[in-house]
Design an enzyme around this catalytic site. Structure first.
Site, PDB file in Angstrom:
ATOM      1  N   LYS A 185       2.691 -15.164   4.337  1.00 23.77           N
ATOM      2  CA  LYS A 185       3.070 -16.071   3.237  1.00 23.77           C
ATOM      3  C   LYS A 185       4.596 -16.181   3.265  1.00 23.77           C
ATOM      4  CE  LYS A 185       1.885 -18.428  -0.513  1.00 23.77           C
ATOM      5  NZ  LYS A 185       1.052 -19.640  -0.509  1.00 23.77           N
ATOM      6  N   ASP A 233      -6.711  -6.705   4.343  1.00 26.30           N
ATOM      7  CA  ASP A 233      -7.777  -6.064   3.570  1.00 26.30           C
ATOM      8  C   ASP A 233      -8.660  -7.123   2.905  1.00 26.30           C
ATOM      9  OD1 ASP A 233      -9.247  -4.041   2.486  1.00 26.30           O
ATOM     10  OD2 ASP A 233      -7.803  -3.505   0.930  1.00 26.30           O
ATOM     11  N   ASP A 292      -3.139 -18.581   2.476  1.00 25.76           N
ATOM     12  CA  ASP A 292      -4.067 -19.363   1.639  1.00 25.76           C
ATOM     13  C   ASP A 292      -4.868 -20.351   2.503  1.00 25.76           C
ATOM     14  OD1 ASP A 292      -1.489 -20.278   1.903  1.00 25.76           O
ATOM     15  OD2 ASP A 292      -1.328 -21.168  -0.078  1.00 25.76           O
ATOM     16  N   TYR A 320       0.810  -1.225   0.000  1.00 23.22           N
ATOM     17  CA  TYR A 320       0.000   0.000   0.000  1.00 23.22           C
ATOM     18  C   TYR A 320       0.838   1.269   0.000  1.00 23.22           C
ATOM     19  CZ  TYR A 320      -4.243  -2.687   0.433  1.00 23.22           C
ATOM     20  OH  TYR A 320      -5.276  -3.545   0.182  1.00 23.22           O
TER      21      TYR A 320
END
Ligand code: NAI
Length: 332
Positions: free
Chosen positions: A171, A228, A204, A124
């Site tokens: 991740k 988000d 995931d 972001y």
């Protein structure tokens, strides 16, 4: 005591849902002086600036704001005003409670979790460039300082709300350095909070587990982008974006706003669900220690949701009619 609160109606459905939230908050009798400011495209037309100084100064002075969603152009165009506000005011914690209310399309009737999203860095920051004509590069920044700060916030919130577990999502199997640093920060900070359980789940798998067994989660802490996406998904579990509030919280300043955007597909039709904006208002009232007023609204809202609904909830009430039902409940 009168509270000074900055009010931003925003774009699209913003003016409709914020007007509803203001009516409901005012019905508590709490004395509020709303300092109305305009940001975004409307401010550009009127003031020649997307984020005018007077608006920033109003939030800095009042220290608390209620905000409607603001349009961000997709692809090209200006940088998100929301992201600019969060970064300029260092509102580092995006707190997004996901709680079941008695509505038809809520998939589980007992979800009560909070997503704590890092709000100042990650992808972001918008550091992007073209590499030649046919490739584009975005730079993901994760710092130890911002990671430890948001993870500590998540643990403190767990303690304050008597929650039992913090789940960190990442991740780090693929982004070994950036997400690796976020995970490493989590493992370090967790040692300071031995009374709270800590676990980490790869994003995931987290997405699947959250859909299948949301009751297993209490506080979820995530870097900006995963937080988000996960919070919109989690909103889907409880009946949609019409029911998901949020707060952007810094050391001294906080802006409360729904998770949803401007919903251009339903704007100006008096059909938007104002619940997310009202729940954001409830978070604001609790933040300024107006707990009694917050509880009064939540009770009336829950009763109203049980018997009435806006279109997104399978009901038939307009935004105004739904607001009037809450006001009637509050008058009892
Ligand atoms: P969105 O959240 O505005 O809408 C997604 C879907 O949810 C739409 O079908 C919409 O009708 C529905 N929805 C959202 N809020 C609802 C409500 N209160 N009641 C009933 N239905 C509701 O997301 P979208 O369409 O991707 O974004 C639209 C614009 O909003 C974009 O410019 C985006 O950048 C901006 N945005 C602004 C945010 C903010 O100011 N904090 C947050 C998210 C998006």
């Amino acid at each position: 005591m009168t509270h000074n609160i900055t009010l931003i109606y925003g774009d699209g459905i913003g003016p409709e849902v914020i007007a509803s939230a203001v009516k409901v908050i005012e019905a508590t009798g709490i004395s509020i002086n709303w300092d109305k400011v305009i940001v975004g495209e409307k401010a550009l037309e009127d003031q020649g600036m997307l984020l005018p100084d007077y608006a920033i100064n109003s939030i800095k002075t009042n220290k608390v704001a209620l905000k409607g969603p603001v349009t961000t152009p997709v692809g090209g165009g200006f940088r998100s005003i929301n992201v600019q506000l969060r970064q300029t005011l260092d509102l580092y914690a995006n707190v997004r409670p996901i709680k079941s209310y008695p509505v038809k399309n809520c998939l589980y009737d007992d979800i009560d979790l909070v997503i704590v999203r890092e709000n100042t860095e990650d992808l972001y920051l918008g550091i992007e460039h073209m590499v030649g004509k046919d490739a584009a590069e975005s730079i993901k920044i994760i710092t130890r300082e911002a990671s430890e700060r948001i993870i500590r916030y998540a643990f403190d919130l767990a303690r304050k709300e008597n929650r039992k577990k913090v789940t960190l999502t990442h991740k780090a199997n693929i982004m070994k350095l950036s997400d690796g640093l976020f995970l490493e920060s989590g493992r370090k900070v967790a040692k300071e909070y031995e009374d709270i359980e800590f676990e980490d789940v790869i994003i995931d798998a987290m997405s699947m587990k959250l859909v299948q067994s949301p009751r297993n989660y209490d506080v979820i802490v995530a870097p900006n982008l995963y937080g988000d996406i996960l919070s919109d998904m989690a909103a889907g579990l409880i009946g949609g974006l019409g029911l998901a509030p949020g707060g952007n919280i810094g050391k001294e300043i906080a802006i409360f706003e729904a998770v949803h955007g401007t919903a251009p597909d339903i704007a100006n039709k008096n059909i938007a669900n104002p619940t997310s904006a009202i729940l954001s208002g409830i978070m604001l009232l609790r933040y300024i220690d107006e707990v009694e007023g917050a509880e009064k609204i939540e009770k009336a809202l829950t009763k109203t949701l049980k018997s009435h609904g806006t279109m997104d909830l399978g009901g038939s009430l307009s935004t105004d009619e739904f607001t009037d039902e809450i006001l009637k409940e509050m008058a009892f």
